[in-house]
Structures are given as C-alpha cells and as structure tokens.
Enzyme design. Structure first.
Site, PDB file in Angstrom:
ATOM      1  N   ARG A 140       1.254  -1.199  -0.385  1.00 59.22           N
ATOM      2  CA  ARG A 140      -0.055   0.032  -0.026  1.00 59.22           C
ATOM      3  C   ARG A 140       1.088   1.457  -0.073  1.00 59.22           C
ATOM      4  O   ARG A 140       0.793   1.835  -0.499  1.00 59.22           O
ATOM      5  CB  ARG A 140      -0.883  -0.053   1.003  1.00 59.22           C
ATOM      6  CG  ARG A 140      -1.738   1.367   1.148  1.00 59.22           C
ATOM      7  CD  ARG A 140      -3.346   0.691   2.232  1.00 59.22           C
ATOM      8  NE  ARG A 140      -2.474   0.037   3.305  1.00 59.22           N
ATOM      9  CZ  ARG A 140      -2.024   1.394   4.808  1.00 59.22           C
ATOM     10  NH1 ARG A 140      -2.758   2.314   4.515  1.00 59.22           N
ATOM     11  NH2 ARG A 140      -2.275   0.726   5.654  1.00 59.22           N
TER      12      ARG A 140
ATOM     13  N   TYR B  20     -16.008  16.200 -16.867  1.00 62.93           N
ATOM     14  CA  TYR B  20     -16.236  14.404 -16.039  1.00 62.93           C
ATOM     15  C   TYR B  20     -17.618  14.664 -15.307  1.00 62.93           C
ATOM     16  O   TYR B  20     -17.162  15.560 -14.171  1.00 62.93           O
ATOM     17  CB  TYR B  20     -15.147  13.922 -15.680  1.00 62.93           C
ATOM     18  CG  TYR B  20     -15.421  12.220 -16.080  1.00 62.93           C
ATOM     19  CD1 TYR B  20     -16.202  11.844 -16.547  1.00 62.93           C
ATOM     20  CD2 TYR B  20     -14.682  11.655 -14.202  1.00 62.93           C
ATOM     21  CE1 TYR B  20     -16.527  10.566 -16.022  1.00 62.93           C
ATOM     22  CE2 TYR B  20     -15.913  10.151 -14.672  1.00 62.93           C
ATOM     23  CZ  TYR B  20     -16.081   9.473 -15.157  1.00 62.93           C
ATOM     24  OH  TYR B  20     -16.455   8.620 -15.212  1.00 62.93           O
TER      25      TYR B  20
ATOM     26  N   ASP C 202      -6.683  18.338 -14.934  1.00 61.71           N
ATOM     27  CA  ASP C 202      -7.128  16.688 -15.479  1.00 61.71           C
ATOM     28  C   ASP C 202      -6.460  16.921 -17.130  1.00 61.71           C
ATOM     29  O   ASP C 202      -7.023  17.232 -17.648  1.00 61.71           O
ATOM     30  CB  ASP C 202      -7.670  16.427 -15.118  1.00 61.71           C
ATOM     31  CG  ASP C 202      -8.692  15.309 -15.764  1.00 61.71           C
ATOM     32  OD1 ASP C 202      -7.777  14.396 -17.107  1.00 61.71           O
ATOM     33  OD2 ASP C 202     -10.269  14.507 -15.373  1.00 61.71           O
TER      34      ASP C 202
ATOM     35  N   LYS D  49      -7.436   5.404 -19.503  1.00 60.15           N
ATOM     36  CA  LYS D  49      -7.222   5.355 -21.106  1.00 60.15           C
ATOM     37  C   LYS D  49      -6.235   5.877 -21.961  1.00 60.15           C
ATOM     38  O   LYS D  49      -6.068   4.680 -21.749  1.00 60.15           O
ATOM     39  CB  LYS D  49      -7.900   7.674 -21.409  1.00 60.15           C
ATOM     40  CG  LYS D  49      -9.452   7.611 -19.971  1.00 60.15           C
ATOM     41  CD  LYS D  49     -10.354   6.473 -19.801  1.00 60.15           C
ATOM     42  CE  LYS D  49     -11.960   6.698 -18.979  1.00 60.15           C
ATOM     43  NZ  LYS D  49     -11.361   6.771 -17.894  1.00 60.15           N
TER      44      LYS D  49
END
Length: 393
Positions: A51, A104, A177, A202
């Site tokens: 982690r 978005y 972004d 993406k």
C-alpha cells in the site's frame, strides 16, 4: 540452512535481467534496517508493504513522469482516485475551489455534491470565459483552481497559460486533468499548471484493460499525495500498473495514429449537412483555434489536436442513439482511449447525473455523440459513420 530467511530471500532474487519489468505481486517484503528506518520515518522511500510502494507501480509512474516532463509522479487506483486524493491533499476545511463547469460527470459530482459536505466551498465557471475565472477567483480566498485541458465531452480547450496566471496571482494551485489531451498533445506543467492528474485507464494504458490513475508534478507535492494514498488506500494494483506500463511503450505510436484518424473523421463529419457542431481542434472553425495555437504541441507546422471528436446530430439524443447503434466498426461503450474506436452519448453515460438544463449550461448539446478514435484505418471509420448517419436520416 540454519539461516532460513536469507536462503528464502535468495531463492526469490532474479538471476536474469528481464527486458520487460516483472510484476511484483507480493504484498509484503523482507525487512532490514533500512526498511525499519523507513517505517519509522513514514514509509515513503523503501519497498516493504504494497500500500506504501511497489516496484512495478513505481516503474509505470516513472514513464508518466517522463511523458509529462514532471519532477515526480505517483500512481493511484483510478482517475477519480487521483483527482480526489490530490484535492484532499491540497485542501483544508474552509478552503475554496474554483472549477470549470465543463468537467467529467463524476468529477462534477465530487465538486458539487461531496466537497461541500466535507467543508469546502466550490464555485464553477465556464472554462472558456477568462473574465469569469478572474471574477470567481477574486470573489474570495481561493486555494485550488481546477480545469480539464480538453473538456469532457465538449472539447473546449482551456487557455492554460492564462488560467495559470489568474490562479497564481491569487496564490492558488492550478490542478489540470490532462486525460483527454494527454502529454502527447499538451504538457500542462510547461504551461503553468502546478499538478497534473490523469485517468491512466484511458490513453496512457490504451487497451481498455486496466483501471488506474496518476498524479504528476513537483516532487514535494507528489510526496504529499503519496501520503494520502497510503491513508486513503487509493493505491494501484501491481498487475494494473504493469498493463499501464505496457501500454505506454506504444503511447506515441498510438496517439499519432489516433490523432490523424480523429482529424480525418472530424473533417468528414463537418462536410455533412445533417451534422452540426463538430468539435475538434484541427478544424478551421474550431472556436478555440487561437488558444489551440498557443497550447497544443506541434509536429512541424501541424498541431497535435487529439484523438477525441464530438459532434451533434439533428434529431436530438434519440437520433444520436439510433446512429450509434447502426455503427459496425466503432463500439458503443463507455470510457475512451483504447485502440478501438468508442462512441457514447453523454446524456446516458458520462453526464447522466446532470439534468438536461445542466447539460446545456455545460455546453453539452442535445444529440451530442462523443468519439474516441482508435487505430483503425480512417477510411473504414469514416465509411462506418457515413453509413450509420445515412441510414438514420
């Protein structure tokens, strides 16, 4: 064999030098004095628990760091994980965010639904209106300014140098972004952004087979984001990180091909009388053409205009659905950035949570179709769209 632990460690050590990085699927690692020291100091530098850090995840992050020309980068479990973790790293209770209205759908939900309940003030403005940015930032102490390089799905190109100037004059941090544009087409950090976030799911991954996010920027800030990733648990699985790394090996090749396909498709759609509002930065009538000249990267005299195209059909959302379902090469599906061309209508996918009036206020037209161009031959794709449009006249 009395020293059982060293023998076990040696058994796992690689005896070869792989060309492809191995997937370090282990959650935990042998401890030594360096690891114990790192644990005591916050656990950011050594690899001892998954982690906190993972070698495969680090390798993928380094690829994005280089692509964005950033000091550092750190991977997260998803694009929304990157956005949320970055904002929660930067903000303190009572802080104010000024964000673009053209974002978005899930980002909008985070901004207008969740952040206010956590004690943050959020104001949204038209991403293309510099006067609105100035007024909003000047209306009160602002900690973060947030914008997408190319807005989803309107493809409004942000004037990053100007917005960066407005943010910095007010002492705010500009978060960009860059998912739609990608560093192949735009490098926001070079234009004044302070930190860049991506849905690496993406174009960076490029094969529609891994969910991931990434944050890139100054090393000190990225280090603080890493601390929040550890606390919030928005860490990336090493196998997904490997898939992102693999995709990045063909990133420039894919983007070059997809960019050219998008340019050709946008031009073909613009020639039709039943299609309106075709949006792609390569088009002569693109309303942000002046900004494109200053923001987009180039191949010689040609702008790198991106692999996304949006257009609107006469007949509204219902006709848009019928057109999409006539397509044989392009796939009706959510997401974007893969080697296959994907199409969707914002009203029932990326922006379904908005009312019709809210979508129009965000410059999302009724009948809009969003296209993520893949690597298919452009002539086949153009024929596919023309056939589908002709069948639904």
């Amino acid at each position: 064999m009395s020293a059982g632990r060293p023998a076990r460690a040696e058994r796992f050590m690689p005896r070869t030098r792989p060309v492809v990085p191995p997937i370090h699927q282990s959650v935990t690692y042998f401890l030594d004095d360096l690891a114990y020291k790192d644990v005591q100091e916050g656990g950011l530098d050594e690899v001892w628990y998954g982690r906190f850090r993972n070698p495969t995840v680090d390798v993928a992050a380094e690829e994005v760091r280089d692509a964005e020309s950033a000091e550092a980068a750190f991977m997260t479990s998803s694009g929304m994980g990157a956005i949320a973790t970055t904002l929660l790293t930067l903000l303190r209770r009572g802080d104010r965010v000024v964000a673009a209205r053209q974002v978005y759908g899930d980002t909008r939900d985070l901004l207008v639904r969740d952040l206010p309940t956590w004690g943050f003030d959020v104001e949204q403005v038209d991403a293309t209106d510099l006067d609105a940015w100035r007024a909003a930032v000047a209306a009160g102490p602002t900690r973060v300014v947030y914008v997408e390089t190319l807005a989803n799905p309107q493809l409004d190109l942000a004037d990053l140098p100007a917005i960066a100037g407005i943010a910095h004059e007010a002492g705010a941090v500009l978060v960009v972004d860059n998912t739609f544009a990608t560093p192949y087409n735009v490098q926001p950090l070079a234009l004044g952004a302070d930190v860049v976030v991506h849905s690496a799911t993406k174009f960076l991954n490029g094969h529609s087979d891994a969910i991931a996010g990434v944050v890139a920027g100054p090393a000190e800030l990225v280090r603080e984001v890493q601390r929040r990733v550890i606390t919030l648990g928005t860490c990336l699985d090493p196998h997904a990180a490997y898939l992102v790394w693999r995709g990045l090996q063909t990133f420039e090749l894919r983007m070059s091909r997809s960019n050219e396909t998008a340019r050709s498709l946008a031009a073909a759609l613009s020639a039709r009388d039943d299609v309106v509002g075709v949006r792609h930065p390569s088009l002569p009538d693109y309303e942000r053409a002046e900004v494109a000249q200053r923001v987009l990267r180039r191949d010689g005299d040609a702008l790198r205009a991106g692999a996304m195209v949006s257009f609107t059909v006469d007949g509204g959302d219902e006709r848009a659905l019928r057109v999409m379902r006539r397509l044989e090469i392009a796939c009706e599906a959510t997401s974007l950035g893969g080697v296959e061309t994907l199409v969707s209508t914002p009203f029932n996918s990326s922006h379904f949570s908005l009312t019709p009036d809210e979508r129009r206020a965000a410059r999302i037209d009724d009948g809009m179709i969003r296209v993520s161009c893949g690597v298919e031959p452009s002539d086949l794709l153009i024929d596919d769209f023309n056939r589908a449009l002709d069948q639904e006249r």
